[in-house]
Design a protein around this motif. Structure first.
Motif, mmCIF file in Angstrom:
data_model
loop_
_atom_site.group_PDB
_atom_site.id
_atom_site.type_symbol
_atom_site.label_atom_id
_atom_site.label_comp_id
_atom_site.label_asym_id
_atom_site.label_seq_id
_atom_site.Cartn_x
_atom_site.Cartn_y
_atom_site.Cartn_z
ATOM 1 N N LEU A 68 11.599 -96.007 -93.465
ATOM 2 C CA LEU A 68 11.169 -95.694 -92.105
ATOM 3 C C LEU A 68 9.927 -96.501 -91.760
ATOM 4 O O LEU A 68 8.945 -96.486 -92.506
ATOM 5 C CB LEU A 68 10.860 -94.192 -91.987
ATOM 6 C CG LEU A 68 10.311 -93.676 -90.658
ATOM 7 C CD1 LEU A 68 11.290 -93.921 -89.521
ATOM 8 C CD2 LEU A 68 9.966 -92.195 -90.772
ATOM 9 N N VAL A 69 10.002 -97.207 -90.655
ATOM 10 C CA VAL A 69 8.866 -97.969 -90.134
ATOM 11 C C VAL A 69 8.485 -97.327 -88.805
ATOM 12 O O VAL A 69 9.316 -97.233 -87.903
ATOM 13 C CB VAL A 69 9.234 -99.460 -89.924
ATOM 14 C CG1 VAL A 69 8.066 -100.216 -89.303
ATOM 15 C CG2 VAL A 69 9.681 -100.093 -91.244
ATOM 16 N N VAL A 70 7.233 -96.877 -88.706
ATOM 17 C CA VAL A 70 6.763 -96.223 -87.487
ATOM 18 C C VAL A 70 5.736 -97.135 -86.833
ATOM 19 O O VAL A 70 4.780 -97.578 -87.479
ATOM 20 C CB VAL A 70 6.130 -94.844 -87.792
ATOM 21 C CG1 VAL A 70 5.727 -94.143 -86.503
ATOM 22 C CG2 VAL A 70 7.079 -93.971 -88.598
ATOM 23 N N THR A 71 5.949 -97.421 -85.558
ATOM 24 C CA THR A 71 5.041 -98.291 -84.830
ATOM 25 C C THR A 71 4.812 -97.766 -83.426
ATOM 26 O O THR A 71 5.408 -96.766 -83.025
ATOM 27 C CB THR A 71 5.568 -99.748 -84.819
ATOM 28 O OG1 THR A 71 4.512 -100.625 -84.409
ATOM 29 C CG2 THR A 71 6.761 -99.909 -83.905
ATOM 30 N N THR A 72 3.963 -98.457 -82.690
ATOM 31 C CA THR A 72 3.638 -98.052 -81.322
ATOM 32 C C THR A 72 4.352 -98.959 -80.327
ATOM 33 O O THR A 72 4.821 -100.044 -80.680
ATOM 34 C CB THR A 72 2.125 -98.158 -81.072
ATOM 35 O OG1 THR A 72 1.747 -99.534 -81.156
ATOM 36 C CG2 THR A 72 1.330 -97.328 -82.058
ATOM 37 N N TYR A 73 4.383 -98.516 -79.085
ATOM 38 C CA TYR A 73 4.961 -99.351 -78.036
ATOM 39 C C TYR A 73 4.137 -100.629 -77.856
ATOM 40 O O TYR A 73 4.697 -101.696 -77.622
ATOM 41 C CB TYR A 73 5.059 -98.572 -76.715
ATOM 42 C CG TYR A 73 6.207 -97.602 -76.716
ATOM 43 C CD1 TYR A 73 7.511 -98.042 -76.517
ATOM 44 C CD2 TYR A 73 5.996 -96.249 -76.934
ATOM 45 C CE1 TYR A 73 8.576 -97.158 -76.525
ATOM 46 C CE2 TYR A 73 7.057 -95.347 -76.948
ATOM 47 C CZ TYR A 73 8.343 -95.810 -76.749
ATOM 48 O OH TYR A 73 9.398 -94.933 -76.771
#
Length: 193
Positions: A68-73
């Motif tokens: 899982l890679v979590v990033t911002t807009y």
């Protein structure tokens, strides 16, 4: 609830060995830490990467090492050219109304993401007009609702909101793709507005 449902899906896929590529979650900066903490709490076996901050470019070659890679807009917009060549199992937009304007850099960057499956999570998929829904569906299933201009012409036609036949047709077309729950279904103990 939406976060945990997605994490459960990813954990099931990981457990079965069918999560062949990382999943990408794009969220507002204010909820990135929530995704990471919920993943640690409910799915501790998932390897999670926070793709944020100025040093995030060092992660690009290592994305495949994670589930899982979590990033911002904002990071998605900035890194669109780098991320577009990575194949993800899932592309998940949390607070997906962030792409409500299909001409925005954010919406264009989201459409560049290559993913086997796409999810758009939003409690408010339509804030101002039905064109925002077109943008979400263009991310989820490009071409399903036709061209933006055509969709706008149809939805802005006089009588759309009062023509039950047109509304029923729209509901039928979108029903398989939208999980809509009312407050009564979700939280029976909450007071009325």
């Amino acid at each position: 609830g939406k976060t945990v449902q997605v994490l459960a899906l990813l954990e099931m896929r990981r457990h079965r060995g069918t999560l062949k590529a990382p999943a990408l979650v794009v969220a507002p900066r204010s909820v990135v830490s929530n995704w990471v903490s919920e993943a640690r709490r409910f799915t501790p076996e998932l390897k999670v990467l926070e793709h944020i901050g100025p040093a995030r470019h060092r992660n690009i070659d290592r994305l495949g090492d994670y589930h899982l890679v979590v990033t911002t807009y904002g990071a998605l917009r900035s890194d669109a050219v780098l991320l577009k060549d990575t194949r993800f199992s899932y592309a998940v937009l949390d607070e997906a109304q962030a792409i409500k304007n299909p001409r925005s850099r954010t919406a264009k960057a989201a459409r560049l993401v290559q993913a086997e499956h796409r999810l758009a999570l939003s409690g408010t998929p339509i804030e101002n007009h039905l064109g925002e829904l077109w943008s979400l569906f263009d991310f989820l299933n490009p071409g399903m609702l036709g061209r933006s201009a055509t969709f706008q012409r149809i939805t802005q036609a006089r009588g759309l909101l009062t023509d039950e036949g047109v509304r029923a047709m729209m509901r039928r077309a979108m029903r398989p793709f939208i999980l809509r729950r009312t407050k009564q279904e979700v939280a029976k103990d909450l007071p009325e507005k």
